[in-house]
Design an enzyme around this catalytic site. Structure first.
Site, short mmCIF file in Angstrom:
data_model
loop_
_atom_site.label_atom_id
_atom_site.label_comp_id
_atom_site.label_asym_id
_atom_site.label_seq_id
_atom_site.Cartn_x
_atom_site.Cartn_y
_atom_site.Cartn_z
N GLY A 177 -9.20 -3.27 -0.95
CA GLY A 177 -9.70 -4.30 -0.05
C GLY A 177 -10.49 -5.44 -0.66
O GLY A 177 -10.93 -6.33 0.07
N GLU A 200 -2.08 -1.37 4.53
CA GLU A 200 -2.25 -0.38 3.47
C GLU A 200 -1.66 0.94 3.96
O GLU A 200 -2.10 1.49 4.97
CB GLU A 200 -3.73 -0.22 3.10
CG GLU A 200 -4.02 0.92 2.15
CD GLU A 200 -3.18 0.88 0.89
OE1 GLU A 200 -2.53 1.90 0.57
OE2 GLU A 200 -3.16 -0.17 0.22
N CYS A 212 -1.73 -5.50 -11.54
CA CYS A 212 -2.78 -5.29 -12.52
C CYS A 212 -2.15 -4.61 -13.73
O CYS A 212 -2.54 -3.50 -14.12
CB CYS A 212 -3.92 -4.46 -11.94
SG CYS A 212 -5.39 -4.48 -13.00
#
Length: 465
Positions: free
Chosen positions: A267, A288, A385
């Site tokens: 979040g 999610e 990422c």
């Protein structure tokens, strides 16, 4: 029942290791909770953090040392015992903890968790490790390596496949000579970076160089600064802040736009996007699929004076239910996590090369579905990422190959425009799909190795190949 002579900080570190080993827990999420539950003072909290993160970071190297000292492969040792041995090896070889304390308390952990018989084995292994220093052990295990990459893996505590993936990603920018600096950076503890939500808080000092919302912790525990701001300031990597800022700045925002954070947990980017949307007169929704992580998203956006609906669905299905509905979508896709090894040291040991293909299939499907959920002219930010080329430009290239209803925007120009100061974004060595994308690096930018591509849907109908 815990043994009374074991320091609380060591119990916390050991519990983190066990949760990572048994339950695939995320150390960066679990450790603060366990520190709070144990009511550790700042000094003991620092020790628990160093023991947990340091042990997880160099786990592969310690396993090789333990195997040599135990005369058996690490995977043949009871996991309950192995985690205590790892913790003891880290204290003996990489900290200033007194050797007798490192051995005795690690052996006590084994006795408490696995019984007296196992503790005798642990005592023998740790005392053998303690006879030699770290350099001697490093030379010993490297002597048995079968290749230069295997030696580098033992020296830097990175799996061989990760080293090769990072080398290829750097080479794609013509900077393969930065590999050693990147591997060293992965093993450094990151500085705490805070985010001030736009329109709700002002960044303090010292300012970070790139994101206008980012600043460093003023010293000591940042929890007081965060608490005083009532949730409008929070810990967030500068690279994550830049991803959200770039999506918002990719084109002028029209009042009434609908935005979606498709893979929102935990979040941090959701809160940043919600603040940016509020300033621009747009509305944000989040999704999610994992209920626990959806709870974290709700917690992250609770301080904002706007409503952010949080769905709990497979992102592919949610997007399919809302065709041509959103003006901006962030797809911060599930990935190997190789870009956050400073903050999530266990990530390097959690995945294998075989996991990449499955992740890429999911990443491609999520991005495909997100594009279908865009209005004509809408923009999707595809972020990972991870710098792994298969997960980054590989996914973008495949999507651009199969679809003729999207164009790639120059994410490098957008992020340069967002940044407070010049930011070194190396161009790709080859032109074509993905050449306008952004790759951040911990050794170069002091951020996680975030990747971002910006894709815009055109007015023409899709013709799938």
């Amino acid at each position: 029942m815990s043994a009374p002579k074991i320091q609380a900080a060591r119990w916390v570190a050991y519990d983190v290791l066990r949760a990572v080993s048994d339950d695939d827990a995320y150390a960066n999420l679990l450790l603060p909770k366990l520190i709070g539950d144990a009511n550790l003072n700042p000094q003991d909290a620092g020790l628990a953090t160093e023991l947990a993160y340091g042990t997880l970071r160099r786990r592969g190297t310690y396993d090789a040392i333990i195997a040599e000292a135990a005369s058996r492969p690490a995977e043949q040792i009871d996991p309950v015992v192995l985690d205590a041995l790892r913790l003891g090896a880290h204290q003996l070889l990489s900290t200033r903890v007194a050797a007798h304390a490192a051995v005795n308390e690690s052996v006590s952990l084994v006795a408490a968790e696995a019984g007296r018989g196992a503790s005798g084995f642990a005592n023998a292994v740790l005392r053998r490790i303690g006879r030699d220093d770290a350099d001697t052990w490093q030379q010993r295990i490297e002597a048995g390596a079968r290749s230069d990459d295997e030696r580098l893996a033992l020296r830097t505590a990175h799996p061989v496949w990760v080293i090769r993936a990072l080398r290829r990603a750097l080479a794609a920018e013509g900077r393969g000579d930065e590999l050693d600096a990147l591997l060293a950076s992965d093993n450094d503890a990151p500085e705490v970076t805070l985010a001030a939500l736009p329109g709700l808080a002002e960044p303090g000092s010292p300012r970070r160089p790139y994101a206008p919302t980012a600043f460093g912790s003023p010293g000591g525990d940042p929890r007081r600064v965060i608490a005083d701001a009532n949730g409008t300031i929070r810990v967030q990597d500068e690279g994550s802040q830049l991803v959200a800022l770039a999506l918002a700045a990719a084109a002028p925002v029209r009042a009434g736009e609908r935005w979606l954070d498709l893979c929102a947990g935990p979040g941090g980017k959701t809160a940043m996007l919600a603040a940016l949307a509020r300033e621009a007169g747009a509305d944000l929704e989040a999704n999610e699929v994992v209920p626990a992580r959806a709870g974290l998203v709700r917690h992250a956006v609770r301080p904002l004076p706007v409503e952010v609906p949080v769905h709990e669905e497979d992102g592919r299905l949610l997007a399919a239910q809302h065709p041509a509905s959103f003006d901006r979508i962030l797809v911060d896709a599930p990935c190997t996590g190789l870009g956050a090894l400073r903050r999530r040291p266990e990530a390097r040991w959690r995945k294998s090369p075989e996991d990449v293909a499955e992740l890429v299939e999911l990443q491609t499907q999520l991005l495909d579905a997100a594009i279908d959920a865009l209005v004509p002219g809408g923009i999707v930010g595809y972020a990972t990422c991870s710098p792994h080329l298969t997960e980054t430009t590989g996914v973008v290239t495949e999507i651009l190959r199969r679809r003729d209803d999207i164009v790639e925007l120059d994410a490098r120009a957008v992020m340069t425009g967002v940044s407070r100061s010049p930011i070194d974004l190396a161009p790709r060595t080859a032109e074509g799909p993905g050449s306008g994308s952004v790759q951040l690096w911990p050794h170069r930018h002091g951020t996680d190795a975030m990747f971002l591509a910006l894709l815009q849907r055109t007015d023409q109908e899709r013709t799938a190949s």
